[in-house]
Design a protein around this motif. Structure first.
Motif, PDB file in Angstrom:
ATOM      1  N   LEU A  67      59.410 -52.821  -5.288  1.00 32.54           N
ATOM      2  CA  LEU A  67      57.936 -52.881  -5.378  1.00 32.54           C
ATOM      3  C   LEU A  67      57.333 -51.602  -5.947  1.00 32.54           C
ATOM      4  O   LEU A  67      56.141 -51.537  -6.197  1.00 32.54           O
ATOM      5  CB  LEU A  67      57.346 -53.159  -3.985  1.00 32.54           C
ATOM      6  CG  LEU A  67      57.820 -54.471  -3.364  1.00 32.54           C
ATOM      7  CD1 LEU A  67      57.303 -54.613  -1.936  1.00 32.54           C
ATOM      8  CD2 LEU A  67      57.354 -55.659  -4.202  1.00 32.54           C
ATOM      9  N   ARG A  68      58.151 -50.588  -6.158  1.00 30.89           N
ATOM     10  CA  ARG A  68      57.622 -49.346  -6.744  1.00 30.89           C
ATOM     11  C   ARG A  68      58.318 -49.043  -8.075  1.00 30.89           C
ATOM     12  O   ARG A  68      57.783 -49.323  -9.129  1.00 30.89           O
ATOM     13  CB  ARG A  68      57.775 -48.187  -5.727  1.00 30.89           C
ATOM     14  CG  ARG A  68      56.900 -46.996  -6.028  1.00 30.89           C
ATOM     15  CD  ARG A  68      57.451 -46.062  -7.089  1.00 30.89           C
ATOM     16  NE  ARG A  68      58.712 -45.456  -6.723  1.00 30.89           N
ATOM     17  CZ  ARG A  68      59.469 -44.778  -7.577  1.00 30.89           C
ATOM     18  NH1 ARG A  68      59.102 -44.619  -8.833  1.00 30.89           N
ATOM     19  NH2 ARG A  68      60.630 -44.268  -7.194  1.00 30.89           N
ATOM     20  N   ASP A  69      59.561 -48.575  -8.048  1.00 31.24           N
ATOM     21  CA  ASP A  69      60.245 -48.293  -9.319  1.00 31.24           C
ATOM     22  C   ASP A  69      60.458 -49.606 -10.080  1.00 31.24           C
ATOM     23  O   ASP A  69      60.327 -49.664 -11.304  1.00 31.24           O
ATOM     24  CB  ASP A  69      61.601 -47.611  -9.060  1.00 31.24           C
ATOM     25  CG  ASP A  69      61.891 -46.494 -10.059  1.00 31.24           C
ATOM     26  OD1 ASP A  69      61.277 -46.505 -11.122  1.00 31.24           O
ATOM     27  OD2 ASP A  69      62.735 -45.629  -9.763  1.00 31.24           O
ATOM     28  N   GLY A  70      60.794 -50.666  -9.331  1.00 29.98           N
ATOM     29  CA  GLY A  70      61.026 -51.964  -9.971  1.00 29.98           C
ATOM     30  C   GLY A  70      59.783 -52.447 -10.676  1.00 29.98           C
ATOM     31  O   GLY A  70      59.838 -52.963 -11.799  1.00 29.98           O
TER      32      GLY A  70
ATOM     33  N   ALA B 201      70.877 -41.400  -2.838  1.00 26.14           N
ATOM     34  CA  ALA B 201      71.129 -41.570  -4.282  1.00 26.14           C
ATOM     35  C   ALA B 201      70.056 -42.466  -4.883  1.00 26.14           C
ATOM     36  O   ALA B 201      69.710 -43.499  -4.309  1.00 26.14           O
ATOM     37  CB  ALA B 201      72.497 -42.214  -4.483  1.00 26.14           C
ATOM     38  N   HIS B 202      69.551 -42.049  -6.035  1.00 30.91           N
ATOM     39  CA  HIS B 202      68.558 -42.861  -6.762  1.00 30.91           C
ATOM     40  C   HIS B 202      69.013 -42.845  -8.216  1.00 30.91           C
ATOM     41  O   HIS B 202      68.943 -41.815  -8.886  1.00 30.91           O
ATOM     42  CB  HIS B 202      67.177 -42.219  -6.607  1.00 30.91           C
ATOM     43  CG  HIS B 202      66.088 -42.928  -7.341  1.00 30.91           C
ATOM     44  ND1 HIS B 202      65.115 -43.656  -6.690  1.00 30.91           N
ATOM     45  CD2 HIS B 202      65.799 -43.025  -8.663  1.00 30.91           C
ATOM     46  CE1 HIS B 202      64.275 -44.159  -7.573  1.00 30.91           C
ATOM     47  NE2 HIS B 202      64.670 -43.787  -8.788  1.00 30.91           N
ATOM     48  N   THR B 203      69.520 -43.975  -8.695  1.00 31.66           N
ATOM     49  CA  THR B 203      70.181 -43.953  -9.997  1.00 31.66           C
ATOM     50  C   THR B 203      69.556 -44.947 -10.963  1.00 31.66           C
ATOM     51  O   THR B 203      69.173 -46.050 -10.580  1.00 31.66           O
ATOM     52  CB  THR B 203      71.674 -44.279  -9.820  1.00 31.66           C
ATOM     53  OG1 THR B 203      71.799 -45.486  -9.064  1.00 31.66           O
ATOM     54  CG2 THR B 203      72.394 -43.172  -9.079  1.00 31.66           C
ATOM     55  N   HIS B 204      69.476 -44.526 -12.218  1.00 34.01           N
ATOM     56  CA  HIS B 204      68.965 -45.418 -13.267  1.00 34.01           C
ATOM     57  C   HIS B 204      70.115 -45.849 -14.168  1.00 34.01           C
ATOM     58  O   HIS B 204      71.150 -45.200 -14.249  1.00 34.01           O
ATOM     59  CB  HIS B 204      67.831 -44.742 -14.029  1.00 34.01           C
ATOM     60  CG  HIS B 204      66.534 -44.809 -13.258  1.00 34.01           C
ATOM     61  ND1 HIS B 204      65.638 -45.831 -13.420  1.00 34.01           N
ATOM     62  CD2 HIS B 204      66.019 -44.009 -12.291  1.00 34.01           C
ATOM     63  CE1 HIS B 204      64.606 -45.643 -12.598  1.00 34.01           C
ATOM     64  NE2 HIS B 204      64.815 -44.540 -11.898  1.00 34.01           N
ATOM     65  N   ASN B 205      69.886 -46.973 -14.858  1.00 32.38           N
ATOM     66  CA  ASN B 205      71.009 -47.672 -15.475  1.00 32.38           C
ATOM     67  C   ASN B 205      71.106 -47.508 -16.985  1.00 32.38           C
ATOM     68  O   ASN B 205      71.679 -48.348 -17.662  1.00 32.38           O
ATOM     69  CB  ASN B 205      70.880 -49.169 -15.132  1.00 32.38           C
ATOM     70  CG  ASN B 205      72.212 -49.860 -15.097  1.00 32.38           C
ATOM     71  OD1 ASN B 205      73.244 -49.216 -14.831  1.00 32.38           O
ATOM     72  ND2 ASN B 205      72.229 -51.143 -15.386  1.00 32.38           N
TER      73      ASN B 205
ATOM     74  N   GLY C  73      66.486 -50.068 -15.877  1.00 24.58           N
ATOM     75  CA  GLY C  73      66.452 -50.472 -14.477  1.00 24.58           C
ATOM     76  C   GLY C  73      67.137 -49.496 -13.535  1.00 24.58           C
ATOM     77  O   GLY C  73      67.617 -48.418 -13.929  1.00 24.58           O
ATOM     78  N   ASN C  74      67.152 -49.887 -12.271  1.00 19.64           N
ATOM     79  CA  ASN C  74      67.744 -49.077 -11.191  1.00 19.64           C
ATOM     80  C   ASN C  74      69.063 -49.723 -10.764  1.00 19.64           C
ATOM     81  O   ASN C  74      69.401 -50.815 -11.220  1.00 19.64           O
ATOM     82  CB  ASN C  74      66.796 -49.064  -9.984  1.00 19.64           C
ATOM     83  CG  ASN C  74      65.526 -48.274 -10.230  1.00 19.64           C
ATOM     84  OD1 ASN C  74      64.781 -48.541 -11.151  1.00 19.64           O
ATOM     85  ND2 ASN C  74      65.273 -47.286  -9.394  1.00 19.64           N
ATOM     86  N   ALA C  75      69.739 -49.080  -9.823  1.00 18.64           N
ATOM     87  CA  ALA C  75      70.943 -49.695  -9.248  1.00 18.64           C
ATOM     88  C   ALA C  75      70.530 -51.008  -8.609  1.00 18.64           C
ATOM     89  O   ALA C  75      69.472 -51.094  -7.979  1.00 18.64           O
ATOM     90  CB  ALA C  75      71.541 -48.768  -8.205  1.00 18.64           C
TER      91      ALA C  75
ATOM     92  N   THR D 185      54.285 -41.736 -14.211  1.00 14.38           N
ATOM     93  CA  THR D 185      55.570 -42.422 -14.178  1.00 14.38           C
ATOM     94  C   THR D 185      56.600 -41.560 -13.483  1.00 14.38           C
ATOM     95  O   THR D 185      56.772 -40.408 -13.821  1.00 14.38           O
ATOM     96  CB  THR D 185      56.050 -42.704 -15.609  1.00 14.38           C
ATOM     97  OG1 THR D 185      54.921 -42.736 -16.426  1.00 14.38           O
ATOM     98  CG2 THR D 185      56.836 -43.936 -15.670  1.00 14.38           C
ATOM     99  N   ALA D 186      57.244 -42.147 -12.525  1.00 14.71           N
ATOM    100  CA  ALA D 186      58.244 -41.378 -11.802  1.00 14.71           C
ATOM    101  C   ALA D 186      59.618 -41.815 -12.231  1.00 14.71           C
ATOM    102  O   ALA D 186      59.806 -42.918 -12.648  1.00 14.71           O
ATOM    103  CB  ALA D 186      58.086 -41.594 -10.329  1.00 14.71           C
TER     104      ALA D 186
HETATM  105 ZN    ZN Z   1      63.389 -43.897 -10.484  1.00 13.93          ZN
END
Ligand code: ZN
Ligand code: KIV
Length: 520
Positions: A15-18, A204-208, A240-242, A519-520
């Motif tokens: 609901l936030r990064d997505g 962990a906060h990972t981007h793809n 996207g994210n993990a 943008t985060a």
């Molecule tokens: Zn992020």
């Protein structure tokens, strides 16, 4: 026996990064519905939004904070007083509030994005985390672009955040640049060098961007991380994210490699994936791990033969473990209300109200007149469409279309707008264009069509069509969905749905309070 130290907390940021995925914006009701399902799934922390970003984000965080009881609800805030105050206000009624505050720490970001000196950034960390701690004792701190931050500076920044009271330290791979080895190394370094690191949860906060988001998150777990930030279907900024479903199924399927536990009820994964896909109008690719249409399909004869002898030959997890009930022939035109009600409950629509139920049942009957075999997927598409459009100002009534290669294509549409029936007939270059033109005559607007996509719900030429339409106005986009056995009717419904959402967005939209560096 697993202990708390083996517990991997699942932090969902759909609901936030997505929501930062282009075109993935959701309205309040949609966000609350997703948050409720995340809570039911056992998600430990739900990041509900970025309260200062807009009034819509603030309201969503506030509603979710009031609705969700068992999961922690987090709101994002930059390292600025008013961001943190706004997040705290949105979270005021939460049973378990968390403020997640962040600031960039890489040389590139500090110089070009923030235009701040490193010492100023360090001061801002202490100030922001301390301020957040005045509101709640659950504070998460993130160094944005952490994986490209200079190691000594990163350790110093993390140390200050811990000293100021952060209880979770999240180190993002913001641009998806790290390899699993790099990323695990960062957490090992932090654990070795930063005083107090043993007393906080590392995250962990990972981007793809390089397709490594899940691999990086899992490598980090083996380096001591006990929180993974992820999203349903892996949606998120850019690539996207993990993806939540991949992370949790990897841990469930490979306890030898990941001897930890999580609390996710994996049988709800398909439901969450479908709910999100139908809400934002992004279908997952067929070969997507865990939730793609082909994830459990066996095409090659040799594989099918092996499967018949022993499912373990080609299946490392069961479809049931992710909530995939084998597509079943459900009902036909003779099925009654009770059977339909039981089917809805089985498919997860347990709290659909009476009016919505009656309307859905009528549509089911109409569909059964046209389509002999009705599958679970048909019912899901139909009810999703019904629920999405129930309280709208513009309602579809009927459509007639002239299509084909003889003569001009035209459409005649009848709509009910605020209770009044109106109609229009127009041409266009092709039937879909004619339909959209006819609707626009009745509902004039300046929005641009960004996406028109048709998806067959099941196989066969009598399959229902599920159409997604994305409209953009003033930099804001909305997705509309429509389902029907007639592709052109589904197209009209999707366009109308998008227009309804646009009207809601116009009413609610207020200028963002701060527009830069959001943008985060
Ligand atoms: Zn992020
Ligand atoms: O990718 C990122 O750096 C973020 C942070 C705000 C956690 O989303």
């Amino acid at each position: 026996m697993s202990s708390d130290k083996d517990h991997i907390r699942i932090f969902d940021t759909t609901l936030r990064d997505g929501e930062q995925s282009p075109g993935a914006s959701m309205n309040l009701e949609e966000k609350v519905a997703i948050a409720k399902l995340l809570e039911e799934m056992g998600v430990d922390i739900i990041e509900a939004g970025f309260p200062i970003a807009s009034n819509g984000d603030f309201e969503a965080v506030q509603h979710i904070a009031r609705t969700v009881k068992t999961s922690v609800v987090a709101g994002l805030a930059r390292a600025a007083q008013r961001d943190i105050d706004r997040a705290a206000e949105a979270l005021r009624d939460a049973e378990r509030p968390r403020i997640h505050t962040f600031i960039s720490t890489s040389p590139l970001h500090m110089k070009h994005k923030l235009q701040m000196e490193p010492t100023e950034v360090l001061d801002a960390i202490t100030d922001s985390v301390s301020r957040a701690r005045n509101y709640t004792d659950d504070v998460e701190w993130s160094p944005e672009d952490g994986s490209r931050t200079e190691p000594d500076f990163l350790c110093r920044a993390v140390e200050l955040a811990i000293r100021a009271g952060a209880t979770t330290i999240n180190i993002p791979d913001t641009v998806g640049y790290a390899t699993p080895e790099d990323y695990a190394g960062i957490f090992r370094m932090v654990r070795e060098r930063v005083p107090g690191a043993e007393d906080v949860i590392l995250s962990a906060h990972t981007h793809n961007d390089l397709g490594l988001a899940v691999a990086n998150a899992l490598a980090a777990v083996n380096a001591g991380v006990r929180q993974i930030e992820c999203t349903i279907n892996g949606i998120g900024e850019r690539a996207g994210n993990a993806s939540l479903e991949e992370v949790v199924m990897a841990v469930r399927t490979r306890p030898d490699a990941y001897p930890y536990m999580h609390k996710i009820q994996t049988e709800l994964i398909m439901r969450a994936s479908r709910l999100l896909a139908s809400t934002i109008g992004f279908q997952v690719q067929p070969n997507k791990a865990i939730v793609g249409a082909n994830a459990f399909a066996h095409e090659a004869g040799i594989h099918q033969d092996g499967m018949l002898k022993h499912a373990g030959t080609y299946e490392i997890m069961t479809p049931e473990s992710v909530g995939l009930v084998r597509s079943t022939l459900v009902m036909g035109k003779h099925s009654g209300r009770n059977a339909f009600r039981s089917k809805l409950v089985e498919l997860g629509f347990d709290d659909i109200g009476d009016n919505a139920f009656q309307d859905a049942f009528q549509r089911f009957k109409a569909l059964a007149d046209h389509k002999k075999d009705i599958f679970d997927e048909d019912i899901v598409a139909l009810v999703d469409d019904q629920l999405a459009t129930a309280n709208e100002r513009i309602k579809f009534v009927s459509l007639g279309v002239m299509a084909g290669s003889i003569g001009k294509q035209s459409a005649q549409i009848v709509l009910e707008i605020d209770g009044e029936t109106k109609w229009s007939q127009t041409g266009g270059s092709g039937p879909v264009d004619a339909i959209f033109n006819a609707i626009t005559e009745l509902v004039p607007h300046q929005a641009n069509l960004q996406l028109y996509q048709v998806h067959a719900v099941t196989g066969g030429t009598d399959a229902q069509a599920e159409v997604t339409v994305r409209l953009e106005e003033d930099g804001k986009s909305v997705n509309g969905l429509g389902a029907d056995h007639d592709t052109l009717v589904a197209s009209a419904r999707a366009y109308i749905h998008a227009l309804n959402k646009l009207m809601v967005k116009r009413q609610k939209s207020a200028p963002p309070e701060v527009d830069t560096q959001l943008t985060a």
